[in-house]
Enzyme design. Structure first.
Site, PDB file in Angstrom:
ATOM      1  N   ARG A 119       0.827  -1.206   0.000  1.00 53.26           N
ATOM      2  CA  ARG A 119       0.000   0.000   0.000  1.00 53.26           C
ATOM      3  C   ARG A 119       0.863   1.259   0.000  1.00 53.26           C
ATOM      4  NH1 ARG A 119      -1.953   0.988   4.297  1.00 53.26           N
ATOM      5  NH2 ARG A 119      -1.165  -0.699   5.621  1.00 53.26           N
ATOM      6  N   LYS A 126      -8.686  -2.213   0.778  1.00 55.40           N
ATOM      7  CA  LYS A 126      -8.608  -1.300   1.912  1.00 55.40           C
ATOM      8  C   LYS A 126      -9.399  -0.019   1.683  1.00 55.40           C
ATOM      9  CE  LYS A 126      -6.181  -3.920   4.601  1.00 55.40           C
ATOM     10  NZ  LYS A 126      -6.863  -4.586   5.748  1.00 55.40           N
ATOM     11  N   HIS A 152     -11.023  -3.748  12.460  1.00 56.30           N
ATOM     12  CA  HIS A 152      -9.935  -4.403  11.711  1.00 56.30           C
ATOM     13  C   HIS A 152      -9.593  -5.666  12.480  1.00 56.30           C
ATOM     14  CE1 HIS A 152      -5.648  -4.289   9.826  1.00 56.30           C
ATOM     15  NE2 HIS A 152      -6.477  -5.063   9.167  1.00 56.30           N
ATOM     16  N   SER A 210      -1.302  -6.187  10.017  1.00 55.72           N
ATOM     17  CA  SER A 210      -0.738  -7.189   9.118  1.00 55.72           C
ATOM     18  C   SER A 210       0.524  -7.798   9.719  1.00 55.72           C
ATOM     19  CB  SER A 210      -0.409  -6.543   7.771  1.00 55.72           C
ATOM     20  OG  SER A 210       0.178  -7.477   6.909  1.00 55.72           O
ATOM     21  N   LYS A 249      -3.380 -12.434  12.577  1.00 59.57           N
ATOM     22  CA  LYS A 249      -4.841 -12.332  12.547  1.00 59.57           C
ATOM     23  C   LYS A 249      -5.467 -13.421  11.671  1.00 59.57           C
ATOM     24  CE  LYS A 249      -6.675  -8.471  10.870  1.00 59.57           C
ATOM     25  NZ  LYS A 249      -5.372  -8.284  10.228  1.00 59.57           N
ATOM     26  N   THR A 250      -4.918 -13.574  10.465  1.00 55.13           N
ATOM     27  CA  THR A 250      -5.444 -14.583   9.543  1.00 55.13           C
ATOM     28  C   THR A 250      -5.121 -15.988  10.018  1.00 55.13           C
ATOM     29  OG1 THR A 250      -5.282 -13.070   7.665  1.00 55.13           O
ATOM     30  CG2 THR A 250      -5.361 -15.423   7.163  1.00 55.13           C
ATOM     31  N   ASP A 284     -10.283 -10.643   8.391  1.00 55.97           N
ATOM     32  CA  ASP A 284      -9.661  -9.314   8.401  1.00 55.97           C
ATOM     33  C   ASP A 284     -10.599  -8.147   8.716  1.00 55.97           C
ATOM     34  OD1 ASP A 284      -7.267  -7.727   7.975  1.00 55.97           O
ATOM     35  OD2 ASP A 284      -8.181  -7.022   6.127  1.00 55.97           O
ATOM     36  N   ARG A 309       1.264 -12.378  -1.236  1.00 53.78           N
ATOM     37  CA  ARG A 309      -0.117 -12.527  -0.771  1.00 53.78           C
ATOM     38  C   ARG A 309      -0.882 -13.537  -1.614  1.00 53.78           C
ATOM     39  NH1 ARG A 309      -2.229  -9.421   3.764  1.00 53.78           N
ATOM     40  NH2 ARG A 309      -0.762  -7.712   4.101  1.00 53.78           N
TER      41      ARG A 309
END
Length: 605
Positions: free
Chosen positions: A129, A271, A291, A309, A313-314, A328, A393
């Site tokens: 990003r 996003k 988030h 990130s 989390k995932t 997410d 990713r």
């Protein structure tokens, strides 16, 4: 020629020139259109109309003249809303996965099919990003609500129009563009309809995975609430007022549109919609946007994982013993928790079937691998190879995770709130139980070590604070979300925990190691079973955190950094440094926080 009479060889009869066979003409047109870069799925339809429905055919023009084709409702909407030239540009609406594969392979450099059937795509120069290039249009309807500052930089309506026109002009130069329609939000009371208009098949497949996919019947009457115009291959004009680079990611809450220039990183679209929900849900519906990932146990108990990130989390939400709600982005409404997305966007660096079998198994036909490196012969992906970026990713439909709860919504309110952090200093405990004030302090702080690759220019882990664990995506002031969370935790008696998935024994630079995933999972199992709430606790100095002395499946010495420290740096000095960073960061919010929340921070002498 003497002796030959003049009429011995009569003059030849002139007949019409033989025209090419119709199928030869069709082949010529297919070849011509392929050379012209037209979309493959449009060939059959256009040639059918040309060969069957045409009139006034002649030998010189065997194709004849085709009547004017009526435009679809979708094409008319794009023409009216954005002046897309539907007579010149092939508009490919909601194509199949297979068709997007074909186009990506033919037209987009770096695309390939990997050994598992997933499509590999390359995002170009931008592999993360670009938060410094994000803009929100400053207009009357949202101006008073938006949190203006380094996160949400204002863009004037005039500059917005210039950038929007630039993006549409670029899309009108393409031979084909793609349209993907989908929903954001599984709760039908609050979901928004999103339309993506883009020039790359990779982007179309990415958003087809990440949005909730409507049925064919729903697509027939689909009219968008928000539209994304992705012209990422074309740069913004650096000399336009307010532009700091050739990249621009801009959102207009009044016009309900998003424009992308100068970056082909697909995550900007995902996003961008997240930012829209961070505005729409609290302001218009009093629904809290998170988030977070979320999963649900067999008894209906919901756990929400906040984290940036790279914090897990995932990975941690993909628990084979619990149903995945989402990895997410979620909303917490008056009736429970619902996922915003229809897919997952997992980090792939270091991925293996042993460590993360659910994610590894989801990488198959229909998934999009982004910026990975594969063997050119076997097409097997090397998930440890960071040649293109650390931020490799994969985007896949959420149903590719076997134990996903479909629809991705729970009528239960969260029982456990877990704040994830990845502490590269190695001084935060692997697990701490938080009281209400500590929960607010750490939620507003949003501390972690930013991992390499997630953003452009980040190559080494560094300490960072991201309010609400979502600062780059927040539309409103962090305290608005924090107060909503505090009210919900209080109302539903949720337990809150600070879970460190970072380094133990020492810091990343002083001999420490990442906390083994098996221990982190054992901690989570103890939280979900209720065992961890019943063990004996001790207070961890400076941060005043409640740390368990024991946890099933985890070595006792690992639970308290003061007891497991083996680093070359002085332990107390490292704790004090981190505590000071927390306090310095929190000064930005102290004037709007209660004295109890301020006092819940580290006590640095």
């Amino acid at each position: 020629m003497a002796g030959i009479k003049g009429d011995a060889f009569p003059a030849p009869v002139r007949t019409a020139s033989p025209g090419p066979l119709q199928e030869d003409f069709a082949r010529q047109q297919i070849s011509k259109q392929q050379r012209s870069n037209f979309h493959s799925s449009s060939l059959t339809t256009s040639l059918s109309a040309m060969n069957i429905n045409s009139v006034n055919k002649t030998a010189l023009h065997p194709g004849g003249v085709a009547p004017q084709v009526e435009h679809t409702e979708l094409e008319e909407e794009l023409h009216e809303r954005a002046h897309i030239d539907y007579d010149r540009v092939a508009i490919v609406a909601n194509p199949s996965v297979a068709a997007l594969y074909e186009d990506a392979l033919v037209y987009e450099t770096g695309s390939a099919i990997t050994s598992t059937g997933a499509m590999s795509a390359y995002s170009g120069a931008k592999t993360g990003r670009s938060p410094s290039d994000k803009r929100i249009v400053k207009e009357e309807s949202s101006e008073k609500d938006v949190w203006w500052g380094p996160v949400n930089k204002p863009m004037s309506p005039d500059v917005w129009r210039i950038n929007r026109e630039r993006a549409i002009d670029y899309l009108n130069t393409r031979n084909r563009i793609y349209v993907i329609d989908g929903y954001a939000g599984w709760d039908e009371r609050y979901r928004i309809r999103v339309r993506v208009v883009c020039a790359r098949a990779y982007h179309a497949l990415f958003m087809r995975n990440m949005l909730i996919r409507p049925s064919r019947e729903e697509l027939a009457g689909f009219h968008p609430d928000y539209v994304i115009y992705n012209a990422g291959a074309f740069p913004a004009n650096r000399y336009t007022t307010g532009m700091t680079s050739s990249t621009s990611v801009a959102i207009n809450f009044s016009e309900k549109e998003m424009v992308i220039l100068g970056t082909e990183y697909a995550g900007e679209m995902k996003k961008g919609i997240f930012t829209v929900l961070f505005y729409e849900m609290p302001v218009k519906h009093n629904v809290l946007t998170l988030h977070s990932s979320a999963n649900e146990g067999k008894e209906g108990d919901v756990t929400v994982f906040f984290g940036l990130s790279g914090t897990g989390k995932t990975t941690l939400s993909a628990d084979p013993k619990r149903a995945l709600i989402g990895d997410d982005e979620h909303c917490w409404s008056d009736k429970g928790v619902f996922n915003i997305e229809g897919g997952c966007y997992a980090k792939c660096i270091g991925l293996s079937a042993e460590k993360e079998p659910d994610i590894f198994g989801a990488i198959r036909f229909g998934s999009v691998l982004e910026n990975v490196v594969f063997d050119p012969v076997t097409r097997v992906v090397d998930y440890d190879d960071s040649t293109l970026t650390e931020n490799t990713r994969c985007a896949y439909p959420i149903e590719y995770i076997e134990n996903t709860k479909i629809p991705c919504i729970s009528s239960s309110h969260p029982k456990n709130i877990i704040l994830l952090t990845c502490d590269a200093r190695g001084v935060l405990p692997p697990i701490s139980k938080l009281n209400s004030e500590q929960t607010m302090f750490h939620f507003i702080s949003g501390y972690t070590s930013k991992m390499a690759g997630t953003e452009v220019g980040v190559t080494e882990p560094q300490a960072t604070f991201s309010s609400c664990f979502a600062q780059p995506f927040l539309a409103l002031h962090p305290m608005r979300y924090a107060k909503m969370l505090a009210d919900k935790i209080s109302e539903h008696n949720a337990n809150a925990w600070l879970l460190n998935t970072g380094w133990v024994g020492a810091g990343a630079a002083t001999g420490g190691k990442r906390c083994p995933l098996k221990y982190t999972r054992a901690i989570l199992d103890a939280i979900h079973s209720g065992e961890l709430a019943d063990v004996e606790y001790e207070t961890y100095e400076t941060f005043n955190l409640s740390v368990p002395k024991t946890c099933p499946g985890v070595p006792d010495e690992l639970l308290n950094p003061a007891k497991s420290w083996t680093g070359t740096a002085d332990f107390k000095e490292e704790v004090t440094k981190l505590g000071s960073l927390f306090l310095d960061n929190f000064k930005k919010y102290a004037d709007e926080a209660t004295p109890e929340v301020v006092a819940a921070g580290p006590q640095v002498k």
